[in-house]
Scaffold this motif. Sequence first.
Motif, mmCIF file in Angstrom:
data_model
loop_
_atom_site.group_PDB
_atom_site.id
_atom_site.type_symbol
_atom_site.label_atom_id
_atom_site.label_comp_id
_atom_site.label_asym_id
_atom_site.label_seq_id
_atom_site.Cartn_x
_atom_site.Cartn_y
_atom_site.Cartn_z
ATOM 1 N N THR A 61 3.938 -1.385 3.420
ATOM 2 C CA THR A 61 3.555 -0.254 3.034
ATOM 3 C C THR A 61 4.666 0.702 2.482
ATOM 4 O O THR A 61 5.940 0.294 2.796
ATOM 5 N N ALA A 78 -3.510 0.090 7.115
ATOM 6 C CA ALA A 78 -2.708 -0.931 6.634
ATOM 7 C C ALA A 78 -1.950 -1.752 7.458
ATOM 8 O O ALA A 78 -1.767 -2.801 7.484
ATOM 9 N N VAL A 136 0.970 -1.097 -0.069
ATOM 10 C CA VAL A 136 -0.070 0.039 0.115
ATOM 11 C C VAL A 136 0.711 1.233 -0.107
ATOM 12 O O VAL A 136 1.689 1.633 0.695
#
Length: 303
Positions: A100, A92, A82
């Motif tokens: 991430t 997330a 993400v």
Amino acid sequence: GINAEYMGILIFARRQGMSKLNMDVLKESIHTILTEPKKKRGFVETVEVQLMLKDYDSQKDKRFAGSVKLPFVPRPKLRICVIGDAAHLEEAKKIEGIETKDIEGLKAFNKVKKDIKKWAKKYHVLLCTDTIVRQLTKILGPILNKINRFPVAITHAEPLAKKIDEVKCSVRFQLKKVLCMGVAVGNVALTEEQLRQNIAMSLNFLVSLLKKGWQNIKSLYIKTTMGKPKSLLQQRLIIHSLPDYKLAPQHTNVAIATMEANNRPFQLERLLNALPCILQYICLLYTSPSPRDATLSRMPSSA
């Protein structure tokens, strides 16, 4: 294919064309690939649909692309990253297995294509906050488009966990330069019925993208990662009679000939009993010398 004429019967086998997906064949094929003896693996094998198209010109015809959400997750261990703002990154981190990257991390690549490609290729899917997506080309350049890793946009109007589940359930069909395709539609941990639903939905969606539907499919297989492929197109036994007889094929995969000669129907049992003779006749036809070879010896000289 091989054909032979015997006792007034012409018999040969050919691959049956598809007008729709045969559910009985699909169920049998799924059962076969799941129950076949094989070596135990240290991972969950994926079930793939592999196919080849026909009557398509990838240079002239319009290339199609589309995604469909399946009822069951085909690849639960899909690697997802993400790229988000503070809110999405915080959301997330609460979801197991999701990595991430913030906007500062993207700028640290300094548009070095090799480093961006190495990072993006680690993941199957990239998700990105919609406000950041607009800046990606400026920050990273066009490399993500070229390696087919351009992120899917996400918004704050939808929970991130829901979007991730939707991405995990989705499969994508896209026509490229070659006419062969392979798509993961399930895994061996799913039940036979769950696999059937996933495969049927994915294939019906693909057919909706093709210009001639099922007629554009040349070959179609399903297989596990380390298993043998199983065809969803069956060989069809076609039995033809000579002109004096009438062919009445049933709707099954075996066409049963009923011959109306002197009002005596030709029974399938009689045909099956004659099959050994037919096969022997075929072999004789294959091994018999041609009349043109009558003057030539087919065996090496003993002299």
